[in-house]
Enzyme design. Structure first.
Site, PDB file in Angstrom:
ATOM      1  N   GLU A 104       0.852  -1.196   0.000  1.00 15.77           N
ATOM      2  CA  GLU A 104       0.000   0.000   0.000  1.00 15.77           C
ATOM      3  C   GLU A 104       0.881   1.238   0.000  1.00 15.77           C
ATOM      4  OE1 GLU A 104      -3.390   1.817   2.989  1.00 15.77           O
ATOM      5  OE2 GLU A 104      -3.301  -0.352   2.684  1.00 15.77           O
ATOM      6  N   ASP A 106       0.114   5.262   0.689  1.00 20.29           N
ATOM      7  CA  ASP A 106      -0.975   6.106   1.195  1.00 20.29           C
ATOM      8  C   ASP A 106      -0.688   7.593   1.074  1.00 20.29           C
ATOM      9  OD1 ASP A 106      -2.492   3.958   2.062  1.00 20.29           O
ATOM     10  OD2 ASP A 106      -1.643   3.970   4.074  1.00 20.29           O
ATOM     11  N   GLU A 108      -3.114  10.432   2.812  1.00 15.22           N
ATOM     12  CA  GLU A 108      -4.341  10.658   3.579  1.00 15.22           C
ATOM     13  C   GLU A 108      -4.327  12.076   4.136  1.00 15.22           C
ATOM     14  OE1 GLU A 108      -5.682   6.422   5.418  1.00 15.22           O
ATOM     15  OE2 GLU A 108      -4.001   7.394   6.426  1.00 15.22           O
ATOM     16  N   THR A 122       1.431  10.335   5.017  1.00 16.13           N
ATOM     17  CA  THR A 122       1.860   9.350   4.032  1.00 16.13           C
ATOM     18  C   THR A 122       2.367   8.102   4.749  1.00 16.13           C
ATOM     19  OG1 THR A 122       4.171  10.102   3.896  1.00 16.13           O
ATOM     20  CG2 THR A 122       2.560  11.224   2.498  1.00 16.13           C
ATOM     21  N   ARG A 132       5.586   3.284   8.428  1.00 13.99           N
ATOM     22  CA  ARG A 132       6.576   4.171   7.826  1.00 13.99           C
ATOM     23  C   ARG A 132       5.969   5.545   7.566  1.00 13.99           C
ATOM     24  NH1 ARG A 132       8.361  -0.381   3.371  1.00 13.99           N
ATOM     25  NH2 ARG A 132       9.480  -1.762   4.800  1.00 13.99           N
ATOM     26  N   GLU A 133       5.381   6.101   8.608  1.00 14.02           N
ATOM     27  CA  GLU A 133       4.626   7.330   8.455  1.00 14.02           C
ATOM     28  C   GLU A 133       5.530   8.568   8.318  1.00 14.02           C
ATOM     29  OE1 GLU A 133       4.465   5.369  11.134  1.00 14.02           O
ATOM     30  OE2 GLU A 133       2.420   4.662  11.482  1.00 14.02           O
ATOM     31  N   ARG A 273      10.102   6.043  19.736  1.00 11.94           N
ATOM     32  CA  ARG A 273       9.557   4.806  19.164  1.00 11.94           C
ATOM     33  C   ARG A 273      10.667   3.787  18.902  1.00 11.94           C
ATOM     34  NH1 ARG A 273       6.179   5.018  13.476  1.00 11.94           N
ATOM     35  NH2 ARG A 273       5.788   2.788  13.166  1.00 11.94           N
TER      36      ARG A 273
END
Length: 291
Positions: A104, A106, A108, A122, A132-133, A273
């Site tokens: 995918e 993205d 958004e 993304t 993997r934002e 993170r």
């Protein structure tokens, strides 16, 4: 009298043109290239298929999905986002395969309270692995007019662009064990839906349905891409080639400017993170160099 070699050359030319058109799509029309995904009459296609609106009301959102599957190409869409208080709404434009190990790509748009900016979010999934934002604020009001958002995907890299300015590049780093979408054909999706469980301030701000209906506009969809229906991927393997195609010196300069001013979140900079070390693809030597 024409020689046999002439007719042979003509035949090969016509055959190559047939194969090219059978595996490529040029331009785009919402009527001929897409099916209704959900929302029924909330999908309103206009201008002989050249423009469309999606509506989210108190009952349902709406969306469309491409009839074809694609493996590599460039996909452009002009979008005008929901104006006013758009908190809780998600306007999405993305490519996706199906299955547990889906791929995918993205784009958004996460709505916000009146006067506060949208987040352009993304993400890239490969073999079912995401996380993997990268998120950005935009340098314009995306509700006042249409702007072009693009996904440019080949076997070497993915480029996400806004008005032809690259804002994100993800390189293929399969050689160091990082999944990258190279095998699974994907369809194009465009949706508008209620994501208030997470979309605005991680779900803190809910959608205000007294402002419904929420309407987003879309037009001038364009795809130069390789059709891979029923898994027919052989002709697509090197499609849209060129390792850094579209990233000339000026593009790199513009991208560097965006990264210096408009990034809200980058998973490759999230030391909380990844307290025990950033992912391999986040290391400097594995990222595109803009200098």
């Amino acid at each position: 009298m024409a020689s046999s070699s002439y007719y042979g050359s003509l035949f090969l030319l016509l055959l190559s043109l047939f194969l090219w058109f059978s595996t490529n799509v040029l331009g785009g029309n919402f009527n001929t290239l897409f099916d209704n995904l959900f929302g029924e009459e909330r999908v309103d296609i206009k201008e002989d298929g050249n423009s469309m609106t999606l509506t989210l009301d108190e009952y349902c959102g709406s969306g469309i999905v491409s009839k074809n599957e694609y493996l590599f190409g460039r996909f452009d869409m002009k979008i005008k986002l929901v104006p006013g208080n758009s908190a809780g709404t998600v306007t999405a434009y993305y490519l996706s395969s199906v299955g547990a190990q889906h791929d995918e790509i993205d784009i958004e748009f996460l709505g916000n309270l009146t006067g506060e900016p949208y987040l352009l979010s993304t993400n890239v999934y490969a073999e079912g692995i995401g996380g993997r934002e990268m998120q950005f604020y935009l340098w314009f009001d995306p509700t006042e007019d249409y702007h072009m958002y693009s996904i440019d995907w080949n076997p070497e890299r993915i480029i996400i662009l806004v008005d032809n300015n690259p804002i994100r590049v993800m390189l293929n780093r399969q050689r160091i064990g990082v999944p990258f979408p190279t095998k699974r054909p994907m369809r194009v999706y465009t949706t508008l839906w209620n994501g208030d469980s997470w979309a605005t301030r991680w779900g803190e701000v809910k959608i205000d349905l007294t402002n419904a209906p929420f309407v987003a506009g879309f037009k001038n969809f364009n795809a130069i891409a390789c059709i891979a229906n029923q898994g027919q991927t052989a002709n697509c393997r090197n499609y849209n080639g060129g390792k850094y195609k579209g990233l000339d010196r000026e593009s790199k300069r513009k991208m560097k400017q965006v990264l210096s001013k408009w990034v809200v979140y980058d998973y490759c900079a999230d030391l909380r993170r990844y307290a025990h070390g950033l992912p391999y693809e986040c290391r400097k030597e594995n990222r595109i160099q803009l200098d």
